[in-house]
Design a protein around this motif. Structure first.
Motif, PDB file in Angstrom:
ATOM      1  N   VAL A  69       5.055 -10.337  88.927  1.00 32.84           N
ATOM      2  CA  VAL A  69       4.158 -11.333  88.772  1.00 32.84           C
ATOM      3  C   VAL A  69       4.669 -12.046  87.571  1.00 32.84           C
ATOM      4  N   HIS A  70       4.515 -13.410  87.639  1.00 37.71           N
ATOM      5  CA  HIS A  70       5.094 -14.248  86.563  1.00 37.71           C
ATOM      6  C   HIS A  70       3.773 -15.186  86.225  1.00 37.71           C
ATOM      7  N   GLY A  71       3.039 -15.024  85.378  1.00 42.31           N
ATOM      8  CA  GLY A  71       1.852 -15.782  85.032  1.00 42.31           C
ATOM      9  C   GLY A  71       0.762 -14.689  84.650  1.00 42.31           C
ATOM     10  N   LYS A  72      -0.679 -15.303  85.012  1.00 41.89           N
ATOM     11  CA  LYS A  72      -1.599 -14.537  84.588  1.00 41.89           C
ATOM     12  C   LYS A  72      -2.125 -13.619  85.640  1.00 41.89           C
ATOM     13  N   LEU A  87      -7.374 -26.068  87.305  1.00 39.37           N
ATOM     14  CA  LEU A  87      -7.753 -24.966  88.026  1.00 39.37           C
ATOM     15  C   LEU A  87      -6.590 -24.102  88.406  1.00 39.37           C
ATOM     16  N   PRO A  88      -6.666 -22.822  88.154  1.00 42.63           N
ATOM     17  CA  PRO A  88      -5.596 -21.734  88.559  1.00 42.63           C
ATOM     18  C   PRO A  88      -5.271 -21.995  90.077  1.00 42.63           C
ATOM     19  N   ARG A 125       4.550 -25.206  86.572  1.00 46.68           N
ATOM     20  CA  ARG A 125       3.052 -25.495  86.316  1.00 46.68           C
ATOM     21  C   ARG A 125       2.224 -24.294  86.580  1.00 46.68           C
ATOM     22  N   ILE A 126       2.690 -23.588  87.874  1.00 43.56           N
ATOM     23  CA  ILE A 126       1.960 -22.468  88.366  1.00 43.56           C
ATOM     24  C   ILE A 126       1.963 -21.304  87.431  1.00 43.56           C
ATOM     25  N   VAL A 127       3.041 -21.000  86.854  1.00 36.51           N
ATOM     26  CA  VAL A 127       3.109 -20.046  85.804  1.00 36.51           C
ATOM     27  C   VAL A 127       2.457 -20.230  84.585  1.00 36.51           C
ATOM     28  N   GLU A 128       2.463 -21.675  84.324  1.00 37.73           N
ATOM     29  CA  GLU A 128       1.353 -21.827  82.926  1.00 37.73           C
ATOM     30  C   GLU A 128      -0.258 -21.928  83.308  1.00 37.73           C
ATOM     31  N   ASN A 129      -0.400 -21.907  84.468  1.00 34.05           N
ATOM     32  CA  ASN A 129      -1.820 -22.183  84.742  1.00 34.05           C
ATOM     33  C   ASN A 129      -2.431 -21.429  86.112  1.00 34.05           C
ATOM     34  N   GLY A 130      -1.490 -20.298  86.381  1.00 37.48           N
ATOM     35  CA  GLY A 130      -1.710 -19.373  87.650  1.00 37.48           C
ATOM     36  C   GLY A 130      -0.942 -18.307  87.466  1.00 37.48           C
ATOM     37  N   ALA A 131      -0.339 -18.052  88.725  1.00 36.36           N
ATOM     38  CA  ALA A 131       0.627 -16.767  88.810  1.00 36.36           C
ATOM     39  C   ALA A 131       1.642 -16.858  89.981  1.00 36.36           C
ATOM     40  N   LEU A 132       2.856 -16.815  89.961  1.00 28.01           N
ATOM     41  CA  LEU A 132       3.789 -16.457  90.903  1.00 28.01           C
ATOM     42  C   LEU A 132       3.724 -15.045  91.298  1.00 28.01           C
ATOM     43  N   VAL A 133       3.935 -14.586  92.521  1.00 27.39           N
ATOM     44  CA  VAL A 133       3.978 -13.087  92.971  1.00 27.39           C
ATOM     45  C   VAL A 133       4.983 -12.999  94.195  1.00 27.39           C
ATOM     46  N   SER A 134       5.634 -11.777  93.931  1.00 20.42           N
ATOM     47  CA  SER A 134       6.359 -11.482  94.925  1.00 20.42           C
ATOM     48  C   SER A 134       6.792  -9.834  95.098  1.00 20.42           C
ATOM     49  N   GLU A 135       6.852  -9.411  96.063  1.00 19.83           N
ATOM     50  CA  GLU A 135       7.034  -8.128  96.326  1.00 19.83           C
ATOM     51  C   GLU A 135       8.745  -7.850  96.363  1.00 19.83           C
TER      52      GLU A 135
END
Length: 376
Positions: A108-111, A171-172, A195-205
């Motif tokens: 996870v990268h972000g919140k 919004l996230p 932008r997603i990292v700054e106000n949300g989250a990137l996710v990967s398995e």
């Protein structure tokens, strides 16, 4: 490396090594029923591993993970917003944990706290019509303002429009990637990913360094639907990744929504097929919001103690005078939406948003026939 996880160093390195091996969460869960720590898997013989149900050859694959590869992985964790979350962690998404094919770990990268919030997945064509684009934007904005996190796959088209729509509102959003998080695909979404990292989250398995592979995107889709209360298909051809996501959502026991379109639009045919199969036809985001209240209640009750008190709260919420006045118009017995609208004099979209937030924060409950106030 900045310490961003509660895992100790040996456990952290063990999970990083396992990220490079195709091994299921179920097998690792079975292993941990017999051993106290995940790093002990590297100490077992081939015979012991086979006795635990692992396939022959796992020992060689474990031994093939070079320390230099782990050291290279560790360089990615250079800030406090980069996380490794195995299925054993309290930070692992509770709803995702419920599916049979849940991944063994997530990068996870972000919140990372957003993974515990109520989510709705929005998916669709990579080449939507102008109407499809507008629908993706409008539905995303309305649902985001209602208090749920919009989750999608960072792809071109509907995915990208959904992410951007909520980000533009401050919004996230959560994007699930089909590659390792040390790279962005498609490349033109590099700025969007930031932008997603700054106000949300990137996710990967997928392990760091994993590039683009066609087989990874259906696997990614099960995470998108698995973390979400429901999935909305905006536009989709009959044979498309979006329909794969919808099918996975149905197999996971989640709600699926589809927006109808013109019979002459080939990108509406996938949605029409889903509707014929019993998926809920929606014309407005408010219809999803109404359904989502009941879904959110189900999630909270079904997960029970698997979620911490902090994780079960979708967002900070203050009960101001406007919300107090709305609660006063709801009885301790079922109160219909028509009656609530009549008593408040407010528009349905405003009331729907407010009701969802009140329900998510346990002030009211959705019941047959409408809503009722909680006695507490």
């Amino acid at each position: 490396m900045t310490k961003t996880n509660t895992l100790d160093t040996a456990e952290f390195r063990a999970w990083l090594a396992l990220s490079h091996i195709n091994i299921s969460r179920a097998k690792l869960q079975h292993f941990l029923e017999h051993y106290s720590s995940i790093e002990q898997i590297f100490e077992l013989s081939e015979k012991q591993l086979i006795q635990l149900g692992f396939r022959e050859g796992l020992k060689k694959r474990l031994e093939a993970i070079d320390d230099s590869l782990i050291e290279q992985d560790l360089t990615w964790f250079d800030s406090d917003d980069k996380h490794l979350i195995p299925f054993t962690s309290d930070d692992y998404p509770g709803l995702l944990r419920e599916i049979d094919s849940a991944p063994k770990l997530l990068f996870v990268h972000g919140k990372k706290e957003l993974l515990q919030h109520h989510q709705i997945a929005i998916v669709g064509s990579r080449n939507p019509t102008p109407q499809g684009k507008d629908n993706a934007i409008e539905f995303s904005r309305t649902l985001g303002k209602a208090g749920v996190v919009i989750t999608s796959g960072l792809a071109l088209g509907v995915d990208g429009f959904a992410h951007k729509a909520v980000l533009d509102q401050g919004l996230p959003t959560i994007a699930v990637a089909g590659t390792g998080l040390d790279r962005v695909y498609p490349a033109r979404h590099k700025e969007l990913a930031q932008r997603i990292v700054e106000n949300g989250a990137l996710v990967s398995e997928f392990a760091l360094g994993t590039g683009v592979r066609a087989t990874h995107f259906p696997a990614r889709n099960r995470i998108i639907s698995g973390m979400s209360l429901g999935t909305l298909v905006v536009e989709a051809a009959v044979k498309s990744g979006s329909l794969i996501t919808a099918r996975l959502a149905m197999e996971q026991g989640r709600e699926v929504f589809a927006i109808p379109g013109s019979i002459h639009n080939p990108l509406a045919r996938g949605c029409h097929l889903l509707i014929k199969q019993g998926v809920k036809l929606v014309e407005t985001a408010e219809e999803i919001i109404e359904e989502l209240g009941a879904l959110a209640t189900w999630q909270t009750e079904s997960l029970g103690e698997n979620k911490s008190d902090q994780a079960s709260e979708p967002a900070e919420f203050e009960l101001d005078q406007e919300y107090q006045e709305l609660i006063e118009q709801i009885d301790y017995e079922p109160t219909s939406m028509d009656k609530i609208l009549e008593r408040t004099g407010l528009e349905i979209d405003v009331v729907s948003h407010m009701l969802l937030l009140l329900e998510l924060n346990d002030h009211i409950v959705s019941v047959a026939g409408g809503y009722q106030r909680r006695k507490s």
